[in-house]
Design a protein around this motif. Structure first.
Motif, PDB file in Angstrom:
ATOM      1  N   PHE A  59       0.719  -1.281   0.191  1.00 17.48           N
ATOM      2  CA  PHE A  59      -0.019   0.051   0.050  1.00 17.48           C
ATOM      3  C   PHE A  59       0.836   1.182  -0.056  1.00 17.48           C
ATOM      4  CE2 PHE A  59      -3.920  -2.274   0.947  1.00 17.48           C
ATOM      5  CZ  PHE A  59      -5.026  -1.339   0.520  1.00 17.48           C
ATOM      6  N   CYS A  60       2.001   1.169   0.821  1.00 16.37           N
ATOM      7  CA  CYS A  60       2.796   2.599   0.944  1.00 16.37           C
ATOM      8  C   CYS A  60       3.500   2.568  -0.462  1.00 16.37           C
ATOM      9  CB  CYS A  60       3.752   2.143   2.193  1.00 16.37           C
ATOM     10  SG  CYS A  60       3.049   2.330   3.582  1.00 16.37           S
ATOM     11  N   ALA A  88       3.661   6.794  -0.281  1.00 20.81           N
ATOM     12  CA  ALA A  88       3.228   7.345   0.664  1.00 20.81           C
ATOM     13  C   ALA A  88       4.430   8.114   1.421  1.00 20.81           C
ATOM     14  CB  ALA A  88       2.680   6.383   1.757  1.00 20.81           C
ATOM     15  N   VAL A  90       2.858   9.110   6.860  1.00 19.23           N
ATOM     16  CA  VAL A  90       1.980   8.028   7.443  1.00 19.23           C
ATOM     17  C   VAL A  90       2.077   7.929   8.830  1.00 19.23           C
ATOM     18  CG1 VAL A  90       1.890   5.460   7.584  1.00 19.23           C
ATOM     19  CG2 VAL A  90       2.676   6.374   5.424  1.00 19.23           C
ATOM     20  N   ASP A 131      -0.727  10.909   3.898  1.00 16.59           N
ATOM     21  CA  ASP A 131      -1.082   9.524   2.894  1.00 16.59           C
ATOM     22  C   ASP A 131      -1.840   8.375   3.112  1.00 16.59           C
ATOM     23  OD1 ASP A 131       0.120  11.147   0.518  1.00 16.59           O
ATOM     24  OD2 ASP A 131       1.991  10.645   1.768  1.00 16.59           O
ATOM     25  N   LEU A 132      -1.408   8.099   4.563  1.00 15.87           N
ATOM     26  CA  LEU A 132      -2.019   6.609   4.824  1.00 15.87           C
ATOM     27  C   LEU A 132      -2.220   6.712   6.369  1.00 15.87           C
ATOM     28  CD1 LEU A 132      -2.906   3.775   4.518  1.00 15.87           C
ATOM     29  CD2 LEU A 132      -0.228   3.218   4.602  1.00 15.87           C
ATOM     30  N   PHE A 174      -5.540   7.131   2.275  1.00 20.34           N
ATOM     31  CA  PHE A 174      -6.396   5.939   2.637  1.00 20.34           C
ATOM     32  C   PHE A 174      -6.371   5.826   4.388  1.00 20.34           C
ATOM     33  CE2 PHE A 174      -5.672   4.670  -1.514  1.00 20.34           C
ATOM     34  CZ  PHE A 174      -6.666   3.726  -1.891  1.00 20.34           C
ATOM     35  N   ARG A 219     -10.713   4.953   1.456  1.00 21.42           N
ATOM     36  CA  ARG A 219     -10.241   5.974   0.635  1.00 21.42           C
ATOM     37  C   ARG A 219     -10.953   7.220   0.522  1.00 21.42           C
ATOM     38  NH1 ARG A 219     -11.021   8.108  -4.441  1.00 21.42           N
ATOM     39  NH2 ARG A 219      -9.189   9.091  -5.593  1.00 21.42           N
TER      40      ARG A 219
END
Length: 222
Positions: A61-62, A67, A70, A139-140, A166, A220
């Protein structure tokens, strides 16, 4: 829901799928194997480790998001922190929060040994107090802490997440208790059910409940 999922059969099937998926996923390297072993030797709560299947998923995902910022809520011994940081670019920064000083030394040791001290910033304390101090945009966000506070964590970090960013929440199936009426009264299960219900109806996000390990809710921000 009880008619669709008979709990023991569901959990047994899920474990078989997880075992097969893990077998065909790139395994932990030596450092992560040692971290897992040390966690099991030192703590009775080692089941909280993400494991290689989930670790690789978080790392990807990263990587897919590229990303750079985080936030992780729930460091534990640093297993998921290391995987996510490995998927981030060299100028990425991961803030991770935990309120258990007993695990802090082990997390710090392995983050250092992984060569990630420049990427990972460890915060010790109450996430409710610390989240407002973390600057966005993010970003996450990965939520994996006390289940009764999932809604609080979600609300505190939501505005910090960039559009298209996300939020991932762990333990969304909560060992099958979310569809077992006998457990609806404990605070952890009630917290997870309230969170699942809220985000399903939250029009600010697109959501996917992914039945990996104990369940990941992937959101998301629209």
């Amino acid at each position: 829901m009880d008619e669709l999922f008979e709990k023991p059969q569901f959990l047994t099937t899920n474990r078989v799928y997880e075992q097969y998926a893990t077998e065909y996923t790139l395994p932990d390297d030596d450092l992560m194997v040692e971290l897992t072993r040390r966690t099991h030797l030192g703590f009775t709560t080692a089941g909280m480790l993400s494991g290689p299947l989930q670790g690789r998923l978080l790392q990807m995902f990263c990587q897919m998001l590229n990303a750079k910022r985080v936030l992780e809520i729930g460091t534990y011994t640093g297993y998921s922190s290391i995987y996510m940081a490995r998927g981030m670019p060299e100028d990425g920064v991961l803030h991770t929060i935990d309120n258990n000083p007993e695990v802090a030394d082990l997390a710090e040791e392995f983050i250092s040994r992984a060569g990630l001290t420049r990427k990972i910033i460890l915060h010790q304390g109450d996430a409710m107090d610390l989240i407002p101090l973390i600057e966005g945009p993010l970003d996450l966000v990965f939520i994996d802490a006390d289940k009764e506070n999932y809604m609080n964590y979600y609300n505190l970090c939501f505005d910090k997440v960039r559009k298209g960013g996300f939020i991932i929440a762990d333990n969304i199936l909560w060992y099958g208790r979310v569809f077992d009426g006998n457990h609806y009264t404990d605070k952890e299960t009630k917290g997870i059910i309230a969170f699942n219900t809220f985000v399903r109806n939250d029009h600010r996000v697109e959501n996917l409940l992914l039945p990996v390990r104990d369940g990941l809710m992937i959101l998301r921000k629209a």
